[in-house]
Design an enzyme around this catalytic site. Structure first.
Site, PDB file in Angstrom:
ATOM      1  N   GLU A 188       6.932 -17.944   9.317  1.00 23.58           N
ATOM      2  CA  GLU A 188       6.851 -18.802   8.478  1.00 23.58           C
ATOM      3  C   GLU A 188       7.754 -19.327   7.474  1.00 23.58           C
ATOM      4  O   GLU A 188       8.053 -17.761   7.068  1.00 23.58           O
ATOM      5  CB  GLU A 188       5.931 -18.788   7.581  1.00 23.58           C
ATOM      6  CG  GLU A 188       4.390 -19.283   8.777  1.00 23.58           C
ATOM      7  CD  GLU A 188       2.709 -19.442   7.484  1.00 23.58           C
ATOM      8  OE1 GLU A 188       2.532 -20.829   7.784  1.00 23.58           O
ATOM      9  OE2 GLU A 188       3.139 -18.708   6.907  1.00 23.58           O
ATOM     10  N   CYS A 240      12.672 -19.193   1.253  1.00 17.98           N
ATOM     11  CA  CYS A 240      12.190 -17.587   1.276  1.00 17.98           C
ATOM     12  C   CYS A 240      11.755 -17.075   2.795  1.00 17.98           C
ATOM     13  O   CYS A 240      11.155 -17.800   3.908  1.00 17.98           O
ATOM     14  CB  CYS A 240      10.512 -17.423   0.447  1.00 17.98           C
ATOM     15  SG  CYS A 240       9.364 -15.822   1.101  1.00 17.98           S
ATOM     16  N   CYS A 277       3.309  -7.838   9.656  1.00 16.37           N
ATOM     17  CA  CYS A 277       3.735  -6.333   8.773  1.00 16.37           C
ATOM     18  C   CYS A 277       2.956  -5.191   8.933  1.00 16.37           C
ATOM     19  O   CYS A 277       1.658  -5.290   9.336  1.00 16.37           O
ATOM     20  CB  CYS A 277       3.308  -6.669   7.363  1.00 16.37           C
ATOM     21  SG  CYS A 277       4.432  -5.809   6.392  1.00 16.37           S
ATOM     22  N   CYS A 313      -0.777  -3.940   3.534  1.00 15.67           N
ATOM     23  CA  CYS A 313      -1.049  -4.041   2.043  1.00 15.67           C
ATOM     24  C   CYS A 313      -2.286  -4.775   1.981  1.00 15.67           C
ATOM     25  O   CYS A 313      -2.738  -6.214   2.846  1.00 15.67           O
ATOM     26  CB  CYS A 313      -0.565  -4.788   0.874  1.00 15.67           C
ATOM     27  SG  CYS A 313       1.738  -4.204   1.372  1.00 15.67           S
ATOM     28  N   CYS A 371      -2.269  -8.313   0.649  1.00 15.20           N
ATOM     29  CA  CYS A 371      -1.360  -9.742   1.970  1.00 15.20           C
ATOM     30  C   CYS A 371      -1.820  -9.749   3.081  1.00 15.20           C
ATOM     31  O   CYS A 371      -2.096  -9.428   3.642  1.00 15.20           O
ATOM     32  CB  CYS A 371      -0.469  -8.779   1.712  1.00 15.20           C
ATOM     33  SG  CYS A 371       0.771  -9.896   2.621  1.00 15.20           S
ATOM     34  N   CYS A 393       3.303 -17.007  -2.548  1.00 13.32           N
ATOM     35  CA  CYS A 393       3.050 -15.696  -1.934  1.00 13.32           C
ATOM     36  C   CYS A 393       2.345 -14.932  -1.279  1.00 13.32           C
ATOM     37  O   CYS A 393       1.147 -15.099  -2.037  1.00 13.32           O
ATOM     38  CB  CYS A 393       4.008 -14.624  -3.391  1.00 13.32           C
ATOM     39  SG  CYS A 393       5.117 -15.415  -4.098  1.00 13.32           S
TER      40      CYS A 393
END
Ligand code: SAH
Ligand code: SF4
Length: 382
Positions: A91, A104, A111, A115, A118, A345
């Site tokens: 995205e 962004c 990933c 985390c 996230c 975010c």
């Protein structure tokens, strides 16, 4: 397979042209056609010799990414979902503001850092994006937005590597992409307006300082190692002291004289007065010179299903911000944009085929210390 020219920064393209027996200024022309004009068809590049165009057709192509979906938010934010093959999608989000247009950009499909707060981290990791796949996000967004707005002026003034993925874990693809963004023959963005955001890959912070010092944002999220180990698992490898020392080394090369620290506000997890005090102590310990050393950007947690976490109440965020500001630390609270289209975010999830099973491991571990005491209405801070 012919070569995708979006994989090259200008130096790389010049070397490619050299191998074809073409002079450097040809590479510059080609680079400008691709990045400044959005051309992907050699026939349309009218000032290139016909013989060169024919040669290029046999060995090269300019290929962006197929768009799977495009969503527009009520606040003007636009989110694209790009297909990167093998069932993976990433995205990209455009955030218009009065004085700038920020894109962004994603650096990986998934990933591996994992985390807790996230949604990309929860999906696990599939693969690194290639330089062309990073650049293609900007290439597509810039030229699609220009067409939509009917302008030939630049629309995107800022890039933040804050989409999916940890950019410093995809270093070799990242650097040529950054150079293309900065190049006057490419997008001509200022170093201060291109930001790499990292969860803290210390050795790569040092390399970035040498290779391509752009603005740096560090995702801190916790003021002590015990808590940060839990929220940002990479902290176990590169603890806070090493990270902040690396920030100090980076500052000697950075285009700005401060580091931005991001801090995702999680109710009852990292949002207490004692956490603010620990941040103040850290800043006092690591700040080398007077003036602004680090700016704190408090990000109200954007919830997603299965996180098991809750956004800090607005009063809590405001009180936390006040404690930091009163201690002389420049602090801002990030306004949530595009959350009606899951573009805020940490909500970027794309579609990732987890090849490391991080997602699964996280699902098993999710019974953690972090059990928010009470629910806070999500809409209340917007
Ligand atoms: N991997 C890099 C860049 C991508 S994340 C990094 O971690 O810095 C971009 C920013 O969004 C980071 O500061 C990240 O911590 C933050 N973020 C992630 N999930 C979030 C969430 N659910 N709510 C608010 N911010 C989040
Ligand atoms: Fe990866 Fe950044 Fe998400 Fe952490 S916050 S899992 S490093 S994308």
């Amino acid at each position: 397979m012919t070569t995708n020219l979006l994989d090259f920064d200008l130096e790389g393209l010049a070397a490619f042209c050299d191998r074809l027996g073409e002079k450097r200024f040809r590479a510059t022309q080609l680079f400008r056609w691709m990045h400044q004009r959005g051309a992907d068809d050699f026939d349309g590049m009218s000032d290139l010799a016909k013989s060169l165009r024919e040669k290029l057709k046999t060995c090269a192509h300019v290929q962006a990414l197929p768009v799977l979906t495009e969503q527009s938010s009520a606040d003007g934010t636009v989110k694209w979902l790009f297909d990167v093959g093998d069932g993976n999608a990433v995205e990209t989000v455009f955030i218009p503001e009065d004085d700038r247009g920020t894109l962004c950009v994603s650096s990986q499909a998934g990933c591996a850092v994992g985390c807790r707060f996230c949604s990309t981290g929860h999906q696990g990791f599939s693969r690194n994006l290639k330089t062309s796949e990073i650049v293609a996000q900007l290439w597509y967004a810039e030229h699609a937005l220009r067409r939509r707005l009917g302008t030939s002026e630049r629309v995107i003034s800022n890039v933040v590597m804050m989409g999916m993925g940890e950019p410093l874990q995809n270093y070799s693809a990242l650097v040529p992409a950054l150079r293309t963004m900065l190049d006057d023959h490419g997008y001509g963005l200022s170093r201060r307006r291109v930001t790499v955001s990292t969860s803290g890959v210390v050795p790569m912070i040092d390399r970035l300082a040498q290779d391509c010092p752009v603005a740096l944002a560090v995702s801190l999220h916790a003021p002590n190692d015990a808590l940060r180990d839990n929220l940002v698992p990479l902290n176990r490898k590169y603890p806070i002291a090493e990270l902040l020392e690396a920030c100090n080394r980076y500052l000697a090369h950075a285009p700005r004289d401060f580091i931005t620290f991001e801090y995702c506000m999680l109710a009852d997890v990292n949002d207490q007065p004692e956490h603010a005090q620990q941040i103040i102590d850290l800043v006092r310990q690591y700040q080398r010179q007077g003036g602004v050393w680090g700016k704190f950007n408090l990000i109200p947690f954007n919830p997603f299903p299965a996180s098991g976490l809750v956004r800090s109440a607005p009063q809590r965020v405001a009180a936390f911000a006040k404690l930091l500001s009163d201690a002389g630390i420049v602090t801002t609270v990030r306004k949530t944009r595009g959350d009606d289209i899951d573009a805020a975010c940490g909500q970027l999830a794309g579609d990732v085929k987890d090849r490391t099973r991080v997602g699964e491991r996280m699902a098993q571990q999710r019974v953690v210390v972090i059990t928010p005491a009470r629910a806070v209405p999500i809409a209340s801070t917007n």
